[in-house]
Design a protein around this motif. Sequence first.
Motif, PDB file in Angstrom:
ATOM      1  N   ARG A 204       6.368  14.359 -10.568  1.00 30.96           N
ATOM      2  CA  ARG A 204       6.887  14.723 -12.192  1.00 30.96           C
ATOM      3  C   ARG A 204       5.601  15.513 -12.729  1.00 30.96           C
ATOM      4  O   ARG A 204       6.106  16.448 -13.601  1.00 30.96           O
ATOM      5  N   ARG A 205       4.485  15.335 -12.778  1.00 28.72           N
ATOM      6  CA  ARG A 205       3.487  15.698 -13.133  1.00 28.72           C
ATOM      7  C   ARG A 205       3.841  17.524 -12.550  1.00 28.72           C
ATOM      8  O   ARG A 205       3.385  18.605 -13.863  1.00 28.72           O
ATOM      9  N   LEU A 206       3.027  17.548 -11.823  1.00 27.86           N
ATOM     10  CA  LEU A 206       3.750  19.703 -11.195  1.00 27.86           C
ATOM     11  C   LEU A 206       5.167  19.803 -11.558  1.00 27.86           C
ATOM     12  O   LEU A 206       4.669  21.281 -11.864  1.00 27.86           O
ATOM     13  N   GLU A 207       6.009  18.716 -11.590  1.00 23.94           N
ATOM     14  CA  GLU A 207       7.189  19.746 -11.931  1.00 23.94           C
ATOM     15  C   GLU A 207       6.786  19.992 -13.814  1.00 23.94           C
ATOM     16  O   GLU A 207       7.566  20.865 -14.000  1.00 23.94           O
ATOM     17  N   ARG A 208       6.221  19.472 -14.944  1.00 17.33           N
ATOM     18  CA  ARG A 208       6.103  19.149 -15.781  1.00 17.33           C
ATOM     19  C   ARG A 208       4.982  20.603 -15.996  1.00 17.33           C
ATOM     20  O   ARG A 208       5.247  21.436 -16.871  1.00 17.33           O
TER      21      ARG A 208
ATOM     22  N   GLU B 132       0.787  -0.797   0.276  1.00 17.11           N
ATOM     23  CA  GLU B 132      -0.180   0.069  -0.042  1.00 17.11           C
ATOM     24  C   GLU B 132       1.222   1.150   0.451  1.00 17.11           C
ATOM     25  O   GLU B 132       0.828   2.004  -0.902  1.00 17.11           O
ATOM     26  N   PHE B 133       2.298   1.647   0.337  1.00 14.75           N
ATOM     27  CA  PHE B 133       3.528   2.732   0.699  1.00 14.75           C
ATOM     28  C   PHE B 133       2.990   1.971  -0.490  1.00 14.75           C
ATOM     29  O   PHE B 133       3.914   3.643  -0.953  1.00 14.75           O
ATOM     30  N   GLU B 134       4.003   1.299  -0.874  1.00 13.36           N
ATOM     31  CA  GLU B 134       5.103   1.553  -2.185  1.00 13.36           C
ATOM     32  C   GLU B 134       3.971   2.313  -3.492  1.00 13.36           C
ATOM     33  O   GLU B 134       3.884   3.262  -4.068  1.00 13.36           O
ATOM     34  N   LEU B 135       2.738   1.764  -3.283  1.00 13.99           N
ATOM     35  CA  LEU B 135       1.840   2.666  -4.463  1.00 13.99           C
ATOM     36  C   LEU B 135       1.276   3.708  -3.469  1.00 13.99           C
ATOM     37  O   LEU B 135       1.429   4.639  -4.913  1.00 13.99           O
ATOM     38  N   GLU B 136       1.152   4.017  -3.195  1.00 16.40           N
ATOM     39  CA  GLU B 136       1.219   5.977  -2.886  1.00 16.40           C
ATOM     40  C   GLU B 136       2.149   6.584  -2.711  1.00 16.40           C
ATOM     41  O   GLU B 136       2.210   7.035  -3.009  1.00 16.40           O
ATOM     42  N   LYS B 137       3.649   5.772  -2.562  1.00 14.71           N
ATOM     43  CA  LYS B 137       4.497   6.941  -2.555  1.00 14.71           C
ATOM     44  C   LYS B 137       4.721   6.429  -4.501  1.00 14.71           C
ATOM     45  O   LYS B 137       5.603   8.010  -5.460  1.00 14.71           O
ATOM     46  N   ILE B 138       4.335   5.377  -5.410  1.00 12.53           N
ATOM     47  CA  ILE B 138       4.268   5.791  -7.033  1.00 12.53           C
ATOM     48  C   ILE B 138       3.600   6.662  -7.122  1.00 12.53           C
ATOM     49  O   ILE B 138       3.748   7.616  -8.571  1.00 12.53           O
ATOM     50  N   ASP B 139       1.770   6.975  -6.968  1.00  9.64           N
ATOM     51  CA  ASP B 139       1.253   7.738  -6.993  1.00  9.64           C
ATOM     52  C   ASP B 139       1.672   9.053  -6.816  1.00  9.64           C
ATOM     53  O   ASP B 139       1.681  10.389  -7.674  1.00  9.64           O
ATOM     54  N   TYR B 140       2.865   9.303  -5.320  1.00  8.98           N
ATOM     55  CA  TYR B 140       2.913  11.203  -5.168  1.00  8.98           C
ATOM     56  C   TYR B 140       3.946  10.902  -5.806  1.00  8.98           C
ATOM     57  O   TYR B 140       3.988  12.364  -6.188  1.00  8.98           O
ATOM     58  N   LEU B 141       4.850  10.362  -6.078  1.00 10.31           N
ATOM     59  CA  LEU B 141       5.949  10.542  -7.134  1.00 10.31           C
ATOM     60  C   LEU B 141       5.435  11.094  -8.504  1.00 10.31           C
ATOM     61  O   LEU B 141       5.901  11.642  -9.659  1.00 10.31           O
ATOM     62  N   SER B 142       4.104  10.135  -9.300  1.00 11.28           N
ATOM     63  CA  SER B 142       4.438  10.943 -10.411  1.00 11.28           C
ATOM     64  C   SER B 142       3.086  11.772 -10.450  1.00 11.28           C
ATOM     65  O   SER B 142       3.113  12.791 -11.064  1.00 11.28           O
TER      66      SER B 142
END
Length: 162
Positions: free
Chosen positions: A104-108, A91-101
């Motif tokens: 990245r989207r906000l940086e773009r 669950e934490f891994e999925l949240e981490k992936i979601d946060y990282l995406s």
Amino acid sequence: LQMLERQVVGGEQAKNKDLKEKHKRRKKYADERRMQLVAALQQSNEDTSDWVLLNVYDSIQEEVRAKSKLLEKMQEKLRAAETEIKDLQSEFELEKIDYLSTIRRLERDLMLFQQLLDQVQSLVRRDCNYSNLEKIKRESVWDDETGCWKIPEPVIQKTRLP
């Protein structure tokens, strides 16, 4: 014959009053200990009752069965805890992936807006207060109630010669 039988039935110490008192004290202590164990079992939950019972066995086989049963319970708890840990980690891994995406989207998006500002800034009139972005950033204020920035209104400064 009966007199000899009374002496032999109790052994050599059949008439020893100190030994009889010692046996009575031991029996009384054993009864008190048994009552304490019964009281402890009634007050404790099922997990701790297993630990209390481990010290009272009639045979080695009974002790082995009790300890095997306790071991199986503990192994089941261990498996349940390991499963829960794996679930939480995934669950934490999925949240981490979601946060990282999201990052990245906000940086773009930020890069897009920055490039748009750089392009548009040259088109803004020089006598407008929006021609200096650094000044606009300094004058902007974050409003916690509305959750957005309060940006100064655009003003065109006309210079008049006397």
